[in-house]
Motif scaffolding. Structure first.
Motif, PDB file in Angstrom:
ATOM      1  N   GLY A  16       0.656  -1.214  -0.171  1.00 33.51           N
ATOM      2  CA  GLY A  16      -0.050   0.114   0.278  1.00 33.51           C
ATOM      3  C   GLY A  16       0.835   1.324   0.002  1.00 33.51           C
ATOM      4  N   PHE A  17       1.774   1.344   0.587  1.00 34.37           N
ATOM      5  CA  PHE A  17       2.903   2.557   0.874  1.00 34.37           C
ATOM      6  C   PHE A  17       3.347   2.661  -0.681  1.00 34.37           C
ATOM      7  N   ILE A  18       4.005   1.749  -0.978  1.00 36.12           N
ATOM      8  CA  ILE A  18       5.163   1.819  -2.143  1.00 36.12           C
ATOM      9  C   ILE A  18       3.859   2.339  -3.528  1.00 36.12           C
ATOM     10  N   THR A  19       2.603   1.611  -3.405  1.00 33.24           N
ATOM     11  CA  THR A  19       1.616   2.042  -4.436  1.00 33.24           C
ATOM     12  C   THR A  19       1.094   3.636  -4.222  1.00 33.24           C
ATOM     13  N   GLY A  20       1.179   3.786  -2.805  1.00 38.52           N
ATOM     14  CA  GLY A  20       0.607   5.223  -2.603  1.00 38.52           C
ATOM     15  C   GLY A  20       1.799   6.154  -2.927  1.00 38.52           C
ATOM     16  N   LEU A  21       3.073   5.974  -3.043  1.00 40.82           N
ATOM     17  CA  LEU A  21       4.123   6.736  -3.593  1.00 40.82           C
ATOM     18  C   LEU A  21       4.160   6.717  -5.160  1.00 40.82           C
ATOM     19  N   ILE A  22       3.797   5.733  -5.699  1.00 46.18           N
ATOM     20  CA  ILE A  22       4.128   5.600  -7.079  1.00 46.18           C
ATOM     21  C   ILE A  22       3.066   6.332  -7.745  1.00 46.18           C
ATOM     22  N   ILE A  23       1.752   6.151  -7.304  1.00 46.73           N
ATOM     23  CA  ILE A  23       0.606   6.808  -8.048  1.00 46.73           C
ATOM     24  C   ILE A  23       0.667   8.262  -8.479  1.00 46.73           C
ATOM     25  N   PRO A  24       1.093   9.164  -7.188  1.00 44.55           N
ATOM     26  CA  PRO A  24       1.247  10.540  -7.556  1.00 44.55           C
ATOM     27  C   PRO A  24       2.352  10.791  -8.694  1.00 44.55           C
ATOM     28  N   VAL A  25       3.325  10.258  -8.575  1.00 41.64           N
ATOM     29  CA  VAL A  25       4.151  10.165  -9.807  1.00 41.64           C
ATOM     30  C   VAL A  25       3.827  10.079 -10.765  1.00 41.64           C
ATOM     31  N   CYS A  26       3.073   8.874 -11.211  1.00 44.46           N
ATOM     32  CA  CYS A  26       2.471   8.510 -12.366  1.00 44.46           C
ATOM     33  C   CYS A  26       1.191   9.510 -12.916  1.00 44.46           C
ATOM     34  N   THR A  27       0.651  10.326 -11.854  1.00 47.94           N
ATOM     35  CA  THR A  27      -0.248  11.200 -12.086  1.00 47.94           C
ATOM     36  C   THR A  27       0.267  12.370 -12.601  1.00 47.94           C
ATOM     37  N   LEU A  28       1.405  12.906 -12.110  1.00 47.19           N
ATOM     38  CA  LEU A  28       2.530  13.770 -12.464  1.00 47.19           C
ATOM     39  C   LEU A  28       2.788  13.876 -13.966  1.00 47.19           C
ATOM     40  N   THR A  29       3.069  12.530 -14.209  1.00 42.87           N
ATOM     41  CA  THR A  29       3.953  12.034 -15.564  1.00 42.87           C
ATOM     42  C   THR A  29       2.574  12.228 -16.518  1.00 42.87           C
ATOM     43  N   ILE A  30       1.554  11.770 -16.411  1.00 39.66           N
ATOM     44  CA  ILE A  30       0.328  11.803 -17.241  1.00 39.66           C
ATOM     45  C   ILE A  30      -0.264  13.359 -17.370  1.00 39.66           C
ATOM     46  N   VAL A  31      -0.047  14.163 -16.361  1.00 42.79           N
ATOM     47  CA  VAL A  31      -0.239  15.551 -16.464  1.00 42.79           C
ATOM     48  C   VAL A  31       0.781  16.308 -17.682  1.00 42.79           C
ATOM     49  N   TYR A  32       1.836  15.811 -17.251  1.00 44.57           N
ATOM     50  CA  TYR A  32       2.845  16.477 -18.193  1.00 44.57           C
ATOM     51  C   TYR A  32       2.839  15.805 -19.410  1.00 44.57           C
ATOM     52  N   ILE A  33       2.876  14.690 -19.759  1.00 45.63           N
ATOM     53  CA  ILE A  33       2.618  14.125 -21.094  1.00 45.63           C
ATOM     54  C   ILE A  33       1.507  14.943 -21.896  1.00 45.63           C
TER      55      ILE A  33
END
Length: 103
Positions: A16-33
């Motif tokens: 849960g912790f690792i997934t919870g850290l990865i999801i915001p990074v993925c969201t930021l990447t999606i916004v950038y792209i």
């Protein structure tokens, strides 16, 4: 071994912790792209966020999908995973507050 046994293996704090850290990074990447690529490089993107004073606002919104993750863990009765997702969200919120006061 049925499907529920496989799902119960995901009931770990670290998942849960690792997934919870990865999801915001993925969201930021999606916004950038979606909004800024290929017009801006990554550095130009972060410079733009800083210039417009929206860095912490965007980072705060990137944590929002963790709410969905948290509820997925809860609805699946994966309480340790939900606790990890909540912990990652709190850590990310603290980082956003620190960034807010340093920029």
């Amino acid at each position: 071994m049925n499907v529920m046994d496989h799902i119960k293996k995901l009931d770990k704090f670290r998942i849960g912790f690792i997934t919870g850290l990865i999801i915001p990074v993925c969201t930021l990447t999606i916004v950038y792209i979606y909004k800024f690529y290929p017009s801006y490089t990554i550095k130009e993107f972060f410079d733009f966020l800083e210039t417009m004073h929206i860095t912490t606002k965007l980072f705060s919104l990137c944590v929002l999908p963790n709410l969905g993750l948290f509820f997925l863990f809860l609805w699946g009765d994966l309480n340790k995973g939900a606790r990890g997702a909540l912990g990652a969200t709190i850590i990310t919120a603290i980082i956003v507050v620190i960034i807010q006061f340093t920029i």
